[in-house]
Design a protein around this motif. Structure first.
Motif, short mmCIF file in Angstrom:
data_model
loop_
_atom_site.label_atom_id
_atom_site.label_comp_id
_atom_site.label_asym_id
_atom_site.label_seq_id
_atom_site.Cartn_x
_atom_site.Cartn_y
_atom_site.Cartn_z
N LEU A 45 -13.66 7.13 -6.08
CA LEU A 45 -14.31 6.34 -7.12
C LEU A 45 -14.24 7.05 -8.46
N CYS A 48 -10.71 6.83 -9.91
CA CYS A 48 -10.40 5.48 -10.40
C CYS A 48 -11.15 5.16 -11.69
N LEU A 49 -12.42 5.57 -11.77
CA LEU A 49 -13.19 5.34 -12.98
C LEU A 49 -12.62 6.11 -14.17
N CYS A 214 -13.47 -1.19 -10.18
CA CYS A 214 -14.23 0.04 -9.93
C CYS A 214 -15.71 -0.26 -9.74
N TRP A 224 -13.56 1.24 -1.13
CA TRP A 224 -12.97 2.24 -2.01
C TRP A 224 -11.51 2.49 -1.66
N LEU A 227 -9.57 -0.17 -3.46
CA LEU A 227 -9.58 0.14 -4.88
C LEU A 227 -8.57 1.24 -5.20
N VAL A 231 -5.41 0.84 -7.75
CA VAL A 231 -5.32 1.64 -8.97
C VAL A 231 -4.05 2.46 -8.98
#
Length: 373
Positions: A45, A48-49, A214, A224, A227, A231
C-alpha cells in the motif's frame, strides 16, 4: 567517504534502522521466521500510494494548486492562512511530506519576493505543524497511520472516531495561532506564482485513477494484491519514470524496523520491559519515543507490545509535535528554510520548538480525555 557521509546525513533514519536491525540479529539469528515479521500489505500500500502521489506531482497538480492559492493572497496573514490550511487539508490525502515538499520551497520564494522575509520562520513553522496535524485525520495521511490502521485491522468508523476530534481541535488551535501573523502588505504581487508548469492531462488521469484505487485498497474494498499488480502494470506500460521517484529508503526503513521489532519481541527480557511500559501508558510511551526516534519508527517498534490502537494512534500523531525529529516531515521544512538567503537555523529551531510545545500540551490533554472516554 564523502558520498557515504552524504548518504548517512540524507537517510539518517534508514541508517539507524539498518543498525538496529543488524544489532538485533546477534540476539536472534536470522531464520525463515524473519519473513513473518514483514507486513506485505503495508509495504504494498505504501509503495502504491507513494507512486500515485509522485505521479500526480509530476503531472503538475500540486504546483497548480499551490499557485492558484498564492495568487489569491492579500497580505502576510492571508498568505499564511492559505498556505497553512492548504498544508493541513492536502496532507490528509497526499501525506505530510508531499504537502510540505510542495508548499514550503514556494513559500520561501514568495515571501522573499514579496518583501516579507521576516515572516518566514513563523509561516514555515505553522505550515509544518498544519501538515503534521492534518495528516493525522486519514489512514493515508502519514506512514504511521497507514501501518497502525492495517496492523490493528481497524474499521473506518473506529479510526475516524479517534482522529476526527484530534484534527478538529488541531484546526481550531491552528486558526488561533494564525491570528498572531501580522497583516503586512506585499512589496510585489504574488500573481507571479501562476507561472509554474501546466497540468499534463494524460498523467493526471492515470495517476488520479491509481490514487483512487489505493484508497479503495486501504479501506479493504479492493485487495492489495490486485492493487499492486495494477499499479506495477500501469507504471511499466505508461510511466516508468515514476519508479525512480519512489522513496525506496522509506520502504527499506519499514523493513528494517519490522525485523528489529520482531526480534525484540523474541528476546524475553526486552519483551517484558516493553510490555510493562506499554501497559503503564501506551500513549506516553509512543509520544516520548517519537520525540527521540520520530513517530514512524516509534509506531513500528511499539505496536507489537500493545493492543491499544487508540493510544498508539494518538501517541504517534500528537507525538509528531515537539522536537524537530519527532516527525521526519519537519526536517523537509527545516532544510528548505536553511536554503533561504539570511536563514538563521538557531532562531528557527527555538521558535519551532516553542510553538510546537504550545500545540503539544493542549493536544496531550485532549488525547487523555479521548482515551478515558
Amino acid at each position: 567517504m564523502k558520498a557515504v557521509l552524504a548518504f548517512v546525513r540524507r537517510e539518517a533514519v534508514l541508517c539507524i534502522a539498518l543498525a538496529c536491525a543488524a544489532a538485533s540479529c546477534f540476539f536472534v539469528p536470522p531464520s525463515a521466521e524473519y519473513l513473518s515479521y514483514i507486513d506485505a500489505r503495508v509495504l504494498a500500500l505504501l509503495f502504491c500510494l507513494i507512486a500515485a502521489v509522485a505521479g500526480l506531482s509530476k503531472a503538475g497538480l500540486m504546483r497548480r494548486l499551490s499557485s492558484a492559492l498564492l495568487a489569491r493572497a492579500k497580505d502576510g496573514r492571508h498568505l499564511a492562512l492559505l498556505l497553512s490550511l492548504s498544508c493541513f487539508f492536502l496532507a490528509m490525502f497526499v501525506t505530510n511530506d508531499v504537502s510540505l515538499i510542495t508548499f514550503v520551497p514556494l513559500t520561501v520564494m514568495i515571501l522573499q519576493q514579496a518583501g516579507l522575509a521576516d515572516l518566514m520562520i513563523p509561516v514555515v513553522t505553522l505550515e509544518t505543524i498544519a501538515a503534521n496535524l492534518g495528516s493525522a485525520l486519514t489512514p493515508v495521511g502519514n506512514p504511521q497511520n497507514l501501518y497502525l490502521y492495517t496492523a490493528y485491522s481497524l474499521s473506518p468508523g473506529m479510526f475516524f472516531s479517534i482522529t476526527v476530534p484530534l484534527c478538529a481541535v488541531s484546526l481550531f488551535l491552528l486558526l488561533l495561532f494564525l491570528l498572531t501573523i501580522p497583516r503586512k502588505p506585499f512589496a510585489v504581487s504574488t500573481a507571479d506564482a501562476q507561472e509554474y508548469s501546466p497540468l499534463h492531462g494524460r498523467e493526471l488521469v492515470l495517476h488520479g485513477v491509481l490514487f483512487v484505487l489505493c484508497l479503495l485498497a486501504v479501506f479493504s474494498v479492493l485487495s492489495w494484491q490486485i492493487l499492486l499488480g495494477v499499479v506495477l502494470a500501469a507504471l511499466l506500460l505508461f510511466d516508468r519514470e515514476i519508479f525512480r521517484r519512489v522513496d525506496y529508503a522509506l520502504l527499506l526503513t519499514f523493513v528494517c524496523f519490522f525485523i528489529f521489532s520482531g526480534n525484540l519481541s523474541r528476546i524475553p527480557a526486552v519483551r517484558e520491559l516493553l510490555t510493562n511500559l506499554m501497559e503503564k501508558s501506551a500513549f506516553f510511551a509512543s509520544l516520548l519515543s517519537s520525540q527521540i526516534i520520530s513517530n514512524v519508527p516509534a509506531a513500528l517498534l511499539l505496536r507489537p507490545f500493545t493492543d491499544n490502537a487508540a493510544a498508539m494512534i494518538l501517541g504517534t500523531d500528537v507525538g509528531g509535535l515537539g522536537t524537530l525529529v519527532a516527525s521526519l516531515a519537519s526536517l523537509i521544512s527545516y532544510k528548505a528554510y536553511l536554503r533561504a538567503e539570511g536563514a538563521n537555523g538557531g532562531r528557527y529551531l527555538a521558535y519551532f520548538t516553542v510553538v510546537n510545545l504550545l500545540f503539544l500540551l493542549p493536544l496531550i490533554a485532549l488525547s487523555l480525555l479521548l482515551l478515558r472516554g
